[in-house]
Structures are given as structure tokens and as C-alpha cells.
Design an enzyme around this catalytic site. Structure first.
Site, PDB file in Angstrom:
ATOM      1  N   ASP A  52       0.860  -1.175   0.000  1.00  0.00           N
ATOM      2  CA  ASP A  52       0.000   0.000   0.000  1.00  0.00           C
ATOM      3  C   ASP A  52       0.901   1.230   0.000  1.00  0.00           C
ATOM      4  O   ASP A  52       2.047   1.171   0.456  1.00  0.00           O
ATOM      5  CB  ASP A  52      -0.876   0.031   1.253  1.00  0.00           C
ATOM      6  CG  ASP A  52      -1.957  -1.036   1.243  1.00  0.00           C
ATOM      7  OD1 ASP A  52      -1.941  -1.880   0.322  1.00  0.00           O
ATOM      8  OD2 ASP A  52      -2.805  -1.042   2.150  1.00  0.00           O
ATOM      9  N   HIS A  81       5.135  -7.274  -0.476  1.00  0.00           N
ATOM     10  CA  HIS A  81       5.050  -8.561  -1.149  1.00  0.00           C
ATOM     11  C   HIS A  81       5.858  -8.539  -2.446  1.00  0.00           C
ATOM     12  O   HIS A  81       6.330  -7.488  -2.886  1.00  0.00           O
ATOM     13  CB  HIS A  81       3.579  -8.889  -1.467  1.00  0.00           C
ATOM     14  CG  HIS A  81       2.697  -8.940  -0.269  1.00  0.00           C
ATOM     15  ND1 HIS A  81       2.072 -10.097   0.155  1.00  0.00           N
ATOM     16  CD2 HIS A  81       2.318  -7.981   0.618  1.00  0.00           C
ATOM     17  CE1 HIS A  81       1.350  -9.852   1.230  1.00  0.00           C
ATOM     18  NE2 HIS A  81       1.483  -8.573   1.528  1.00  0.00           N
ATOM     19  N   SER A 115       7.366   3.540   5.346  1.00  0.00           N
ATOM     20  CA  SER A 115       8.662   3.853   4.753  1.00  0.00           C
ATOM     21  C   SER A 115       8.520   3.938   3.239  1.00  0.00           C
ATOM     22  O   SER A 115       7.519   4.435   2.748  1.00  0.00           O
ATOM     23  CB  SER A 115       9.708   2.814   5.156  1.00  0.00           C
ATOM     24  OG  SER A 115      10.987   3.286   4.823  1.00  0.00           O
TER      25      SER A 115
END
Length: 362
Positions: free
Chosen positions: A144, A220, A331
């Protein structure tokens, strides 16, 4: 007369200022001032007003780097692991949810009392159906976040935000052995960018995704690829907020980061997890030897680890959408990869994106 004597020290001794304290106070105050400036810039952007680029001078960067962000981040990490009393969990997490706009309806466990500490709450898992993985496009978003920049790499420079660049070689470090990455030997004299491109007619592309504190903190695999090598750069832990990224040139080269390199069906592929303030912890699930923000490592160096061995000639195979790692807090993820010239991004700068959604395809 029966009162105890009060032992006092000279006023000058009590209020003695040491250079370290002055440095921390000055650097911390300046960092706070920059946060306020970033907030003003964000408000201007929301109103559609274009903000001119104003880069920090060397002394401003040095002053910011004087703040002991590595030490503070380690302290924050330990604080996050302190178990909260059951009665305190809901108020604390609710404040965080309200501040950063967290959508708990997507969480695998919505009950706030379930999370024993802030670290568990940050690393919360999502419901399986919350992030469907796009099967129609070859590269998906690994996390995200907000798209800061994307496009072709030009002149060995990569844009961290519009108008502010950093060196490709400084960011990735010296080129890794071609035998390890299954690459063909590049002709001598080629630029660093040309050495990474392994197939004629291909180009080098990049994409920068900023994860805010309220975003899902796991990342991911963005495609089907093989991870052959890990390079860990110990460094500063300055904020990677878009406002700071617009202010400090080569911010991502200053900060601690973990570079995973390998190859996919079109050639070179890399994913870099960039650390930030309070994000000293970067975890890669299949790499148990990785320890970030450790006092054992000094800034300005890097350490390599190869996943290629006599028993494993292929490295670590990753499937698109497979769990890869996690941050302790928000981050940045930077993708740099090789692809044919007809590769197209399906993005807009500044847009919000979620893990599993399309980044681009052929």
C-alpha cells in the site's frame, strides 16, 4: 539544627552544556521546523498549487543528520514491544487509527484488544480478500502507499520526487557478479545503467512507493522473479516523507536500506526497502541473517549476502503477491527493473495505490 544538610553544586556545573546536547537540541529543533514546513507544502499541494523545488544546503543536511535518529529508532522499537495493559489497548490504538486513517475493517483481527503491543498492531495481517492480486498485469504494487515517481531511468539518475534525483550507482552500490545474477557480461566502458540492461532493446525502469504510517506495513513480491543477492546499507534514518524527499537530494542514498537483486523473465529486477525515522527495523522473511539498525554496522559501508550456493543455484524463487517482508512503520519501496521498450505503467504521480493493484505491463 536536626535537619539534614543539602549538598549543592555550583550553578555553572549544573547547567553545563555539552556539545552532544547542543547538537541534539539544535538538530531536533530544526527537524521539527522542517516538519512544519512539510505540512505547509502538503496543504499547498492539496490546493493544486505547484511548489518550486528548494534543495537543502550541505550544512542543513549535516544538521539534520546530527539528530541521533538511529538511537531514537531503536528506542522506539523497544517501546513498541512493551505489552500494554488490556484496558489501555483500545484507547491507544483508537488514537492511532484516528490520526492516520487506518481501516481496521480490512484487518484479519479487528478486535483491538488482540494486539498486545504497538509492534503487533503495526504488523497486523489483512483479510485474504482485502487485497486481490491482479493477474492481468506482469508487475503489481508490492505494498500500500502513494506513488511518488515512476518511469524510465535516464542518464544513470533516478527521480525520488519530481525534479529531485539521485545516482543509480550510489543507490544500488557496485555492480554484482554477473555469474551470480545469471547475467551476460556487459561490454567494458558501458555506463552503470547500461551494464544492468542485459537484453538488447530493453530499458531500465523505476517506481517509488511511499508508505505512510497508517498504511499496511507488509510488502510482497511485485512479480515472479528470483532473488539472488541482498545488499544492506547501514545509514541514516531521516524521514522519507515526500516533503523531505523534495528537500534533500539523494535522500534514499543517505538512508539505511536493503537492496534485493535478481532477475525476472525480462532481465534485471531489484526491490529496495528504504528505512526512515522510527523504521530501523526492516525484515525480509527468508533472510534470517539480516539485522537492520544495528550498532554493529557503521554508516558509509555495506554488507553483501548471496542466496546462490553449491546447493542452491537458482536463489530464492518468489511468486507474484507472495509475502516478502515488513517494516516496523511506514517507509519507502523502490523498484528498479529491466523491461522491453513497450512496457507501460498504469499509474499517475501522487495517486494512492494498494498492494495487488497493477503497476504496469507489456
Amino acid at each position: 539544627t536536626d535537619r539534614k544538610k543539602l549538598h549543592t553544586a555550583p550553578v555553572g556545573q549544573v547547567f553545563r552544556l555539552r556539545p552532544f546536547h547542543v547538537l541534539v537540541a539544535t538538530g531536533g529543533g530544526y527537524a521539527g521546523y522542517r516538519k512544519y514546513e512539510d505540512y505547509k507544502l502538503e496543504q499547498l499541494e492539496k490546493r493544486g498549487i505547484e511548489v518550486p523545488v528548494k534543495l537543502a544546503s550541505e550544512w542543513e543536511v549535516a544538521l539534520y543528520k546530527s539528530v541521533p535518529t538511529r538511537l531514537l529508532s531503536r528506542a522506539w522499537g523497544r517501546l513498541n514491544q512493551v505489552e500494554l495493559p488490556t484496558w489501555l489497548r483500545k484507547p491507544v490504538y483508537s488514537l492511532y487509527i484516528w490520526t492516520f486513517g487506518v481501516n481496521m475493517k480490512e484487518a484479519a483481527v479487528e478486535d483491538l484488544h488482540h494486539y498486545r503491543n504497538l509492534s503487533e498492531f503495526f504488523r497486523r495481517k489483512l483479510k485474504p480478500q482485502a487485497r486481490p492480486v491482479c493477474c492481468l498485469h506482469s508487475v503489481i504494487s508490492p505494498s500500500d502507499g502513494k506513488i511518488l515517481n515512476f518511469g524510465q531511468v535516464k542518464n544513470c539518475e533516478v527521480e525520488q520526487v519530481k525534479g529531485v534525483t539521485y545516482s543509480l550507482e550510489s543507490f544500488l552500490g557496485p555492480r554484482i557478479c554477473t555469474e551470480e545474477l545469471h547475467f551476460t557480461q556487459a561490454p567494458p566502458g558501458n555506463s552503470f545503467q547500461q551494464q544492468l540492461v542485459t537484453k538488447q532493446g530493453n530499458e531500465l525502469y523505476h517506481c517509488v512507493i511511499y508508505l505512510a504510517p497508517g498504511d499496511y506495513h507488509c510488502f510482497h513480491s511485485p512479480t515472479d522473479w528470483r532473488v539472488s543477492h541482498r545488499r544492506h546499507f547501514p545509514g541514516s534514518l531521516m524521514s522519507v516523507n515526500p516533503g523531505v524527499a523534495r528537500w534533500i537530494k539523494e535522500l534514499f542514498c543517505h538512508n539505511e536500506r536493503v537492496v534485493l537483486t535478481g532477475d525476472w523473465k525480462h532481465g534485471f529486477f531489484s526491490l529496495t526497502a528504504v528505512g526512515a525515522t522510527n523504521v530501523g527495523s526492516i525484515r525480509i522473511y527468508f533472510d534470517q541473517d539480516l539485522h537492520t539498525n544495528s550498532p554493529c554496522y557503521s554508516k558509509g559501508s555495506y554488507n553483501d549476502f548471496s542466496f546462490i550456493s553449491n546447493n542452491n543455484k537458482e536463489g530464492i524463487p518468489m511468486r507474484k503477491g507472495e509475502h516478502l517482508g515488513e517494516f516496523n512503520l511506514g517507509s519507502t519501496i523502490v523498484l528498479i527493473f529491466e523491461a522491453p521498450k513497450d512496457f507501460k505503467f498504469h499509474l499517475k504521480a501522487g495517486q494512492k495505490i494498494r498492494f495487488g493493484e497493477a503497476l504496469g505491463s507489456l
